[in-house]
Design a protein around this motif. Sequence first.
Motif, mmCIF file in Angstrom:
data_model
loop_
_atom_site.group_PDB
_atom_site.id
_atom_site.type_symbol
_atom_site.label_atom_id
_atom_site.label_comp_id
_atom_site.label_asym_id
_atom_site.label_seq_id
_atom_site.Cartn_x
_atom_site.Cartn_y
_atom_site.Cartn_z
ATOM 1 N N ARG A 37 0.854 -1.195 0.000
ATOM 2 C CA ARG A 37 0.000 0.000 0.000
ATOM 3 C C ARG A 37 0.886 1.240 0.000
ATOM 4 N NH1 ARG A 37 -2.884 -3.019 -1.742
ATOM 5 N NH2 ARG A 37 -4.896 -3.815 -1.029
ATOM 6 N N CYS A 38 1.703 1.351 -1.037
ATOM 7 C CA CYS A 38 2.635 2.480 -1.102
ATOM 8 C C CYS A 38 1.858 3.788 -1.064
ATOM 9 C CB CYS A 38 3.485 2.406 -2.362
ATOM 10 S SG CYS A 38 4.457 0.894 -2.422
ATOM 11 N N ALA A 110 7.885 -5.102 -7.609
ATOM 12 C CA ALA A 110 8.437 -4.538 -6.373
ATOM 13 C C ALA A 110 8.941 -5.656 -5.462
ATOM 14 C CB ALA A 110 7.383 -3.690 -5.663
ATOM 15 N N GLY A 111 8.826 -6.921 -5.900
ATOM 16 C CA GLY A 111 9.425 -8.040 -5.184
ATOM 17 C C GLY A 111 8.725 -8.499 -3.918
ATOM 18 N N ASN A 112 7.598 -7.879 -3.578
ATOM 19 C CA ASN A 112 6.952 -8.164 -2.292
ATOM 20 C C ASN A 112 6.544 -9.636 -2.084
ATOM 21 O OD1 ASN A 112 3.798 -8.049 -1.030
ATOM 22 N ND2 ASN A 112 5.419 -7.270 0.285
ATOM 23 N N LYS A 139 11.787 0.414 -2.892
ATOM 24 C CA LYS A 139 11.109 1.605 -2.365
ATOM 25 C C LYS A 139 11.973 2.350 -1.357
ATOM 26 C CE LYS A 139 7.328 0.027 -4.416
ATOM 27 N NZ LYS A 139 6.733 0.662 -5.587
ATOM 28 N N GLU A 140 12.674 1.587 -0.514
ATOM 29 C CA GLU A 140 13.549 2.163 0.509
ATOM 30 C C GLU A 140 14.483 1.064 0.965
ATOM 31 O OE1 GLU A 140 14.405 5.876 2.322
ATOM 32 O OE2 GLU A 140 14.994 3.861 2.946
ATOM 33 N N ILE A 149 6.337 3.372 4.341
ATOM 34 C CA ILE A 149 5.872 3.700 2.984
ATOM 35 C C ILE A 149 4.873 2.673 2.462
ATOM 36 C CG2 ILE A 149 6.607 3.879 0.555
ATOM 37 C CD1 ILE A 149 9.309 4.951 1.611
ATOM 38 N N THR A 150 5.150 1.376 2.721
ATOM 39 C CA THR A 150 4.432 0.302 2.010
ATOM 40 C C THR A 150 3.540 -0.563 2.889
ATOM 41 O OG1 THR A 150 6.131 -1.403 2.402
ATOM 42 C CG2 THR A 150 6.456 0.058 0.503
#
Length: 247
Positions: A37-38, A110-112, A139-140, A149-150
Amino acid sequence: MHHCNEIKGRIHSTESFGAADGPGVRFIIFLQGCRMRCRYCHNPDTWDMNGGEEATADELLKKALRYKSYWRAEGGITVSGGEPLLQIDFMLDLFKKAKSLGINTVIDTAGNPFTREEPFFGKFRELMSYTDLLLLDIKEIDPAKHRAITGFDNANILDMARYLSEIEKPVWIRHVLVPGLSDFDEDLTALGEFISNLKNVKKAEILPYHTLGKFKWENLGIPYTLEDVSPPTEDRIKNAERLICAK
Protein backbone atom coordinates in the motif's frame (compact mmCIF):
# COMPACT_ATOMS: atom_id res chain seq x y z
CA MET A 1 -12.07 -26.86 -28.44
CA HIS A 2 -12.70 -25.31 -25.03
CA HIS A 3 -10.12 -25.91 -22.30
CA CYS A 4 -11.64 -25.50 -18.86
CA ASN A 5 -8.28 -25.76 -17.14
CA GLU A 6 -6.63 -22.92 -19.02
CA ILE A 7 -4.90 -20.52 -16.63
CA LYS A 8 -6.38 -17.07 -16.63
CA GLY A 9 -4.73 -13.93 -15.36
CA ARG A 10 -6.52 -11.01 -13.75
CA ILE A 11 -5.70 -8.07 -16.00
CA HIS A 12 -6.09 -4.42 -15.13
CA SER A 13 -5.24 -3.03 -18.59
CA THR A 14 -2.78 -3.14 -21.48
CA GLU A 15 -0.77 -0.47 -23.23
CA SER A 16 0.36 -0.94 -26.84
CA PHE A 17 3.32 1.43 -27.00
CA GLY A 18 5.15 1.51 -23.67
CA ALA A 19 8.42 3.44 -23.85
CA ALA A 20 9.51 3.61 -20.19
CA ASP A 21 9.10 -0.02 -19.11
CA GLY A 22 12.16 -1.81 -20.40
CA PRO A 23 14.22 -1.59 -23.60
CA GLY A 24 12.65 -0.41 -26.86
CA VAL A 25 8.94 -0.19 -27.63
CA ARG A 26 6.94 -2.62 -25.51
CA PHE A 27 3.45 -4.05 -25.13
CA ILE A 28 2.64 -3.67 -21.42
CA ILE A 29 0.27 -5.91 -19.52
CA PHE A 30 -0.79 -4.46 -16.15
CA LEU A 31 -1.89 -7.28 -13.86
CA GLN A 32 -4.52 -6.69 -11.21
CA GLY A 33 -3.73 -7.08 -7.51
CA CYS A 34 -1.10 -5.86 -5.07
CA ARG A 35 -0.60 -6.31 -1.33
CA MET A 36 1.64 -3.32 -0.82
CA ARG A 37 0.00 0.00 0.00
CA CYS A 38 2.64 2.48 -1.10
CA ARG A 39 1.56 5.91 0.04
CA TYR A 40 2.52 7.44 -3.32
CA CYS A 41 1.10 4.66 -5.54
CA HIS A 42 -0.14 6.07 -8.85
CA ASN A 43 -2.16 2.92 -9.65
CA PRO A 44 -4.24 2.29 -6.48
CA ASP A 45 -6.96 0.99 -8.81
CA THR A 46 -4.73 -2.09 -9.35
CA TRP A 47 -4.69 -3.04 -5.64
CA ASP A 48 -7.93 -5.03 -5.46
CA MET A 49 -7.14 -8.72 -6.00
CA ASN A 50 -10.62 -9.34 -7.40
CA GLY A 51 -10.78 -6.40 -9.79
CA GLY A 52 -9.90 -6.34 -13.46
CA GLU A 53 -10.86 -8.75 -16.23
CA GLU A 54 -9.80 -12.34 -16.78
CA ALA A 55 -7.73 -13.22 -19.85
CA THR A 56 -5.60 -16.15 -21.01
CA ALA A 57 -1.97 -15.99 -22.10
CA ASP A 58 -3.01 -16.85 -25.67
CA GLU A 59 -5.50 -13.98 -25.82
CA LEU A 60 -2.90 -11.48 -24.59
CA LEU A 61 -0.14 -12.75 -26.87
CA LYS A 62 -2.44 -12.55 -29.88
CA LYS A 63 -3.11 -8.92 -28.99
CA ALA A 64 0.56 -8.17 -28.30
CA LEU A 65 1.78 -9.67 -31.57
CA ARG A 66 -0.20 -7.10 -33.57
CA TYR A 67 2.51 -4.63 -32.53
CA LYS A 68 5.50 -6.89 -33.19
CA SER A 69 6.72 -4.82 -36.15
CA TYR A 70 7.30 -1.86 -33.80
CA TRP A 71 9.46 -3.82 -31.36
CA ARG A 72 12.52 -4.29 -33.59
CA ALA A 73 15.40 -6.06 -31.82
CA GLU A 74 15.00 -4.36 -28.45
CA GLY A 75 11.28 -4.36 -27.70
CA GLY A 76 8.80 -6.98 -26.54
CA ILE A 77 6.42 -7.54 -23.63
CA THR A 78 6.57 -6.09 -20.12
CA VAL A 79 4.30 -7.36 -17.38
CA SER A 80 3.67 -4.75 -14.68
CA GLY A 81 0.86 -4.18 -12.22
CA GLY A 82 -0.24 -4.38 -9.61
CA GLU A 83 2.30 -7.01 -8.66
CA PRO A 84 2.96 -9.66 -11.36
CA LEU A 85 4.56 -12.15 -8.95
CA LEU A 86 1.22 -12.61 -7.14
CA GLN A 87 0.02 -14.42 -10.29
CA ILE A 88 3.07 -16.62 -10.78
CA ASP A 89 1.22 -19.59 -12.36
CA PHE A 90 -0.20 -17.27 -14.99
CA MET A 91 3.21 -15.60 -15.48
CA LEU A 92 4.80 -19.01 -16.12
CA ASP A 93 2.20 -19.85 -18.76
CA LEU A 94 2.47 -16.42 -20.40
CA PHE A 95 6.28 -16.20 -20.52
CA LYS A 96 6.78 -19.84 -21.55
CA LYS A 97 4.50 -19.17 -24.53
CA ALA A 98 6.08 -15.78 -25.22
CA LYS A 99 9.55 -17.35 -25.33
CA SER A 100 8.36 -20.08 -27.70
CA LEU A 101 7.33 -17.20 -30.00
CA GLY A 102 10.73 -15.52 -29.62
CA ILE A 103 9.40 -12.54 -27.64
CA ASN A 104 11.63 -10.53 -25.29
CA THR A 105 10.16 -10.67 -21.76
CA VAL A 106 10.41 -8.17 -18.91
CA ILE A 107 8.82 -8.17 -15.43
CA ASP A 108 8.24 -4.89 -13.58
CA THR A 109 8.02 -5.86 -9.91
CA ALA A 110 8.44 -4.54 -6.37
CA GLY A 111 9.42 -8.04 -5.18
CA ASN A 112 6.95 -8.16 -2.29
CA PRO A 113 5.75 -11.79 -2.88
CA PHE A 114 9.31 -13.16 -3.10
CA THR A 115 10.33 -15.98 -0.75
CA ARG A 116 12.81 -18.86 -0.95
CA GLU A 117 10.09 -21.14 0.42
CA GLU A 118 8.23 -23.63 -1.76
CA PRO A 119 6.09 -23.74 -3.78
CA PHE A 120 6.85 -20.13 -4.74
CA PHE A 121 10.62 -20.46 -5.11
CA GLY A 122 10.57 -23.38 -7.54
CA LYS A 123 8.07 -21.54 -9.72
CA PHE A 124 10.09 -18.34 -9.54
CA ARG A 125 13.27 -20.18 -10.58
CA GLU A 126 11.45 -21.62 -13.57
CA LEU A 127 9.95 -18.23 -14.44
CA MET A 128 13.46 -16.74 -14.50
CA SER A 129 14.40 -19.14 -17.30
CA TYR A 130 11.76 -17.42 -19.48
CA THR A 131 12.55 -13.86 -18.32
CA ASP A 132 15.07 -11.59 -20.04
CA LEU A 133 15.08 -8.67 -17.60
CA LEU A 134 13.49 -7.49 -14.36
CA LEU A 135 12.73 -3.92 -13.39
CA LEU A 136 13.01 -4.11 -9.60
CA ASP A 137 11.55 -1.21 -7.68
CA ILE A 138 13.31 -0.79 -4.32
CA LYS A 139 11.11 1.60 -2.36
CA GLU A 140 13.55 2.16 0.51
CA ILE A 141 16.68 0.42 1.77
CA ASP A 142 15.85 1.19 5.43
CA PRO A 143 13.39 -1.45 6.78
CA ALA A 144 11.50 0.92 9.13
CA LYS A 145 11.04 3.55 6.44
CA HIS A 146 10.08 0.83 3.96
CA ARG A 147 7.35 -0.31 6.34
CA ALA A 148 6.15 3.29 6.77
CA ILE A 149 5.87 3.70 2.98
CA THR A 150 4.43 0.30 2.01
CA GLY A 151 3.12 -1.47 5.11
CA PHE A 152 5.73 -4.23 4.66
CA ASP A 153 9.30 -5.13 5.52
CA ASN A 154 11.92 -5.21 2.75
CA ALA A 155 14.14 -8.14 3.85
CA ASN A 156 12.67 -10.54 1.26
CA ILE A 157 12.89 -7.88 -1.47
CA LEU A 158 16.60 -7.32 -0.84
CA ASP A 159 16.99 -11.11 -0.74
CA MET A 160 15.34 -11.31 -4.15
CA ALA A 161 17.85 -8.76 -5.48
CA ARG A 162 20.69 -10.91 -4.09
CA TYR A 163 19.23 -14.08 -5.60
CA LEU A 164 18.93 -12.43 -9.04
CA SER A 165 22.58 -11.40 -8.67
CA GLU A 166 23.56 -15.00 -7.78
CA ILE A 167 21.95 -16.30 -10.98
CA GLU A 168 23.20 -13.24 -12.93
CA LYS A 169 19.73 -12.36 -14.20
CA PRO A 170 19.82 -8.82 -15.63
CA VAL A 171 17.97 -6.15 -13.64
CA TRP A 172 17.28 -2.46 -13.72
CA ILE A 173 16.95 -1.15 -10.16
CA ARG A 174 14.52 1.71 -9.71
CA HIS A 175 13.87 3.98 -6.75
CA VAL A 176 10.94 6.39 -6.54
CA LEU A 177 12.21 9.61 -4.97
CA VAL A 178 9.65 11.20 -2.63
CA PRO A 179 10.63 14.25 -0.55
CA GLY A 180 10.39 13.48 3.18
CA LEU A 181 9.66 9.81 2.51
CA SER A 182 12.39 8.19 0.39
CA ASP A 183 14.88 11.00 -0.18
CA PHE A 184 17.48 10.70 2.58
CA ASP A 185 21.19 10.92 1.76
CA GLU A 186 22.19 8.12 4.15
CA ASP A 187 19.62 5.73 2.63
CA LEU A 188 20.46 6.66 -0.96
CA THR A 189 24.13 6.08 -0.14
CA ALA A 190 23.28 2.70 1.42
CA LEU A 191 21.17 1.82 -1.64
CA GLY A 192 24.11 2.76 -3.86
CA GLU A 193 26.40 0.47 -1.84
CA PHE A 194 23.84 -2.36 -1.97
CA ILE A 195 23.58 -1.99 -5.76
CA SER A 196 27.37 -1.91 -6.20
CA ASN A 197 27.61 -5.34 -4.53
CA LEU A 198 25.24 -6.91 -7.08
CA LYS A 199 26.75 -8.25 -10.29
CA ASN A 200 23.67 -8.12 -12.53
CA VAL A 201 22.56 -4.46 -12.49
CA LYS A 202 22.41 -3.01 -16.00
CA LYS A 203 20.94 0.30 -14.92
CA ALA A 204 19.93 2.15 -11.75
CA GLU A 205 17.22 4.76 -12.16
CA ILE A 206 15.68 7.46 -9.98
CA LEU A 207 11.98 7.96 -10.70
CA PRO A 208 10.86 11.37 -9.39
CA TYR A 209 7.59 11.30 -7.45
CA HIS A 210 4.67 12.91 -9.27
CA THR A 211 1.09 13.62 -8.22
CA LEU A 212 -0.60 12.33 -11.41
CA GLY A 213 -2.23 9.43 -9.57
CA LYS A 214 -3.81 11.51 -6.82
CA PHE A 215 -7.22 11.78 -8.53
CA LYS A 216 -7.45 7.95 -8.52
CA TRP A 217 -7.25 7.92 -4.72
CA GLU A 218 -10.01 10.52 -4.60
CA ASN A 219 -12.14 8.50 -7.06
CA LEU A 220 -11.67 5.39 -4.92
CA GLY A 221 -12.47 7.32 -1.73
CA ILE A 222 -9.10 6.51 -0.15
CA PRO A 223 -7.47 9.30 1.88
CA TYR A 224 -4.28 10.51 0.16
CA THR A 225 -1.65 11.14 2.85
CA LEU A 226 0.86 13.04 0.69
CA GLU A 227 -1.39 16.04 0.02
CA ASP A 228 1.37 18.50 0.97
CA VAL A 229 4.28 16.71 -0.71
CA SER A 230 5.64 18.29 -3.90
CA PRO A 231 7.68 16.48 -6.56
CA PRO A 232 11.44 16.54 -5.82
CA THR A 233 13.53 19.45 -7.06
CA GLU A 234 16.01 19.00 -9.91
CA ASP A 235 18.83 19.29 -7.34
CA ARG A 236 17.51 16.42 -5.21
CA ILE A 237 17.00 14.23 -8.31
CA LYS A 238 20.60 14.87 -9.41
CA ASN A 239 21.84 14.27 -5.85
CA ALA A 240 20.01 10.92 -5.68
CA GLU A 241 21.34 9.86 -9.08
CA ARG A 242 24.87 10.68 -7.92
CA LEU A 243 24.49 8.75 -4.65
CA ILE A 244 22.94 5.57 -6.08
CA CYS A 245 25.41 5.47 -8.95
CA ALA A 246 28.52 6.21 -6.89
CA LYS A 247 30.47 3.00 -7.22
